[in-house]
Design a protein around this motif. Structure first.
Motif, PDB file in Angstrom:
ATOM      1  N   PHE A  97      52.264 -19.268  32.816  1.00 20.68           N
ATOM      2  CA  PHE A  97      51.193 -18.448  32.263  1.00 20.68           C
ATOM      3  C   PHE A  97      50.910 -18.742  30.788  1.00 20.68           C
ATOM      4  O   PHE A  97      50.058 -18.092  30.182  1.00 20.68           O
ATOM      5  N   LEU A  98      51.612 -19.713  30.224  1.00 20.19           N
ATOM      6  CA  LEU A  98      51.419 -20.036  28.807  1.00 20.19           C
ATOM      7  C   LEU A  98      49.992 -20.494  28.518  1.00 20.19           C
ATOM      8  O   LEU A  98      49.423 -20.173  27.471  1.00 20.19           O
ATOM      9  N   GLY A  99      49.420 -21.245  29.431  1.00 19.56           N
ATOM     10  CA  GLY A  99      48.048 -21.716  29.228  1.00 19.56           C
ATOM     11  C   GLY A  99      47.067 -20.565  29.081  1.00 19.56           C
ATOM     12  O   GLY A  99      46.183 -20.586  28.215  1.00 19.56           O
ATOM     13  N   ALA A 100      47.221 -19.551  29.915  1.00 21.29           N
ATOM     14  CA  ALA A 100      46.346 -18.374  29.839  1.00 21.29           C
ATOM     15  C   ALA A 100      46.537 -17.649  28.513  1.00 21.29           C
ATOM     16  O   ALA A 100      45.571 -17.163  27.901  1.00 21.29           O
ATOM     17  N   ALA A 101      47.787 -17.570  28.046  1.00 21.40           N
ATOM     18  CA  ALA A 101      48.059 -16.917  26.760  1.00 21.40           C
ATOM     19  C   ALA A 101      47.368 -17.654  25.624  1.00 21.40           C
ATOM     20  O   ALA A 101      46.757 -17.034  24.739  1.00 21.40           O
ATOM     21  N   LEU A 102      47.448 -18.982  25.638  1.00 27.54           N
ATOM     22  CA  LEU A 102      46.817 -19.775  24.580  1.00 27.54           C
ATOM     23  C   LEU A 102      45.299 -19.669  24.638  1.00 27.54           C
ATOM     24  O   LEU A 102      44.624 -19.660  23.600  1.00 27.54           O
ATOM     25  N   TRP A 103      44.749 -19.596  25.835  1.00 26.92           N
ATOM     26  CA  TRP A 103      43.301 -19.448  26.007  1.00 26.92           C
ATOM     27  C   TRP A 103      42.803 -18.151  25.350  1.00 26.92           C
ATOM     28  O   TRP A 103      41.736 -18.121  24.732  1.00 26.92           O
ATOM     29  N   MET A 104      43.591 -17.104  25.430  1.00 25.99           N
ATOM     30  CA  MET A 104      43.187 -15.809  24.888  1.00 25.99           C
ATOM     31  C   MET A 104      43.495 -15.656  23.394  1.00 25.99           C
ATOM     32  O   MET A 104      43.053 -14.698  22.764  1.00 25.99           O
ATOM     33  N   SER A 105      44.236 -16.603  22.827  1.00 23.80           N
ATOM     34  CA  SER A 105      44.704 -16.478  21.445  1.00 23.80           C
ATOM     35  C   SER A 105      43.665 -16.983  20.443  1.00 23.80           C
ATOM     36  O   SER A 105      43.199 -18.114  20.538  1.00 23.80           O
ATOM     37  N   LYS A 106      43.326 -16.135  19.488  1.00 27.67           N
ATOM     38  CA  LYS A 106      42.478 -16.587  18.385  1.00 27.67           C
ATOM     39  C   LYS A 106      43.365 -17.266  17.337  1.00 27.67           C
ATOM     40  O   LYS A 106      44.607 -17.205  17.422  1.00 27.67           O
ATOM     41  N   SER A 107      42.787 -17.887  16.330  1.00 26.88           N
ATOM     42  CA  SER A 107      43.569 -18.532  15.278  1.00 26.88           C
ATOM     43  C   SER A 107      44.427 -17.493  14.560  1.00 26.88           C
ATOM     44  O   SER A 107      43.938 -16.433  14.171  1.00 26.88           O
ATOM     45  N   GLY A 108      45.720 -17.790  14.428  1.00 24.51           N
ATOM     46  CA  GLY A 108      46.637 -16.864  13.787  1.00 24.51           C
ATOM     47  C   GLY A 108      47.313 -15.897  14.742  1.00 24.51           C
ATOM     48  O   GLY A 108      48.109 -15.056  14.317  1.00 24.51           O
ATOM     49  N   CYS A 109      46.996 -16.009  16.032  1.00 27.18           N
ATOM     50  CA  CYS A 109      47.575 -15.114  17.045  1.00 27.18           C
ATOM     51  C   CYS A 109      49.085 -15.340  17.164  1.00 27.18           C
ATOM     52  O   CYS A 109      49.564 -16.476  17.096  1.00 27.18           O
TER      53      CYS A 109
END
Length: 270
Positions: free
Chosen positions: A202-214
């Protein structure tokens, strides 16, 4: 006299066959009773009800199973498996036979509260009944908490608990977090990944939702030999695939998962 000795005296079962620990959620006591007969288990259940007047039901807990982390629980004394548990000022309504609740994660829930900054959008990818979402929404100044949960039963308790705690800043979503992530591209200031094992999927989904600085809080299970090379390489591989720079903020063992295996969390910023 310790709990085990009191239980041995009340039941006539040798203390060596009895557990020394148990878990209390609301007015329900959960206990592991391997290698005992059904009649011995019932005797133990009745004895506990007599010893602890605040307990309504005694359940044997055998395991947590499946993708949805569902407990295998049976009532051995008393009746009813739905309760309301209070932890650090937060109310959690649950059915202990249908959803899990780990008191072993208490320190992690407390730790997160100090990390949340005012105005953050927090996405909880595996919200359950609100283990992390509820205290964050109640005790921090997060702008909103987006709580995603796939298990329909846990989701229903999550919505009950949002109302029970009178929270207006939680958005509950029922469904798979990978599918739900499509609606939240670069939305999150913080992502919680409190699911394990197999969280790397699920890491890919987490990165997709992350803005810069997340900040991503990545929980998973690893053997002693795999620490810390494997979790760090999983994070590095996915960040490279998404073209994101990252920085490891911290890593820690949360608790023992099984012999020579650890539930750990790695905090990293993208």
């Amino acid at each position: 006299m310790a709990f085990k000795q009191k239980l041995a005296k009340a039941t006539g079962i040798p203390a060596t066959k009895l557990p020394s620990s148990y878990q209390v959620l609301g007015d329900i006591l959960l206990i592991k009773l391997p290698k005992l007969t059904a009649s011995q288990k019932q005797k133990i259940g009745r004895a506990i009800l007599g010893m602890l007047p605040y307990i309504r039901t005694v359940c044997e807990m055998r395991e947590i199973s499946g993708e949805l982390r569902e407990p295998v629980v049976s009532v051995i004394a008393g009746n009813g498996t739905t309760t309301v548990h209070r932890e650090n000022g937060v109310l959690y309504k649950m059915d202990v036979s249908k959803v899990m609740f780990s008191k072993g994660n208490l320190s992690e829930r407390k730790r997160l509260l100090d990390k949340i900054k005012d105005g953050e959008t927090v996405i909880d990818m595996f919200a359950g009944i609100g283990y992390f979402s509820l205290p964050i929404a109640k005790f921090t100044k997060a702008k909103e908490v987006i709580s995603i949960e796939k298990n329909a039963t846990a989701y229903n308790f999550l919505t009950d608990n949002i109302a029970l705690n009178k929270l207006g800043n939680v958005i509950a979503i029922q469904g798979d977090c990978i599918t739900a992530a499509r609606s939240f591209h670069s939305k999150a200031d913080r992502v919680l990944m409190g699911y394990f094992p197999g969280t790397e999927k699920f890491l890919g989904a987490a990165l997709w939702m992350s803005k810069s600085g997340c900040v991503v809080h990545y929980h998973n299970v690893y053997s002693e030999k795999e620490l810390w090379k494997k979790p760090l390489s999983e994070i590095e591989e996915l960040c490279k695939a998404f073209g994101k720079e990252y920085h490891i903020e911290g890593k820690k063992k949360v608790k023992s998962f099984s012999p020579k295996k650890w539930h750990v969390v790695v905090d990293f910023t993208v």
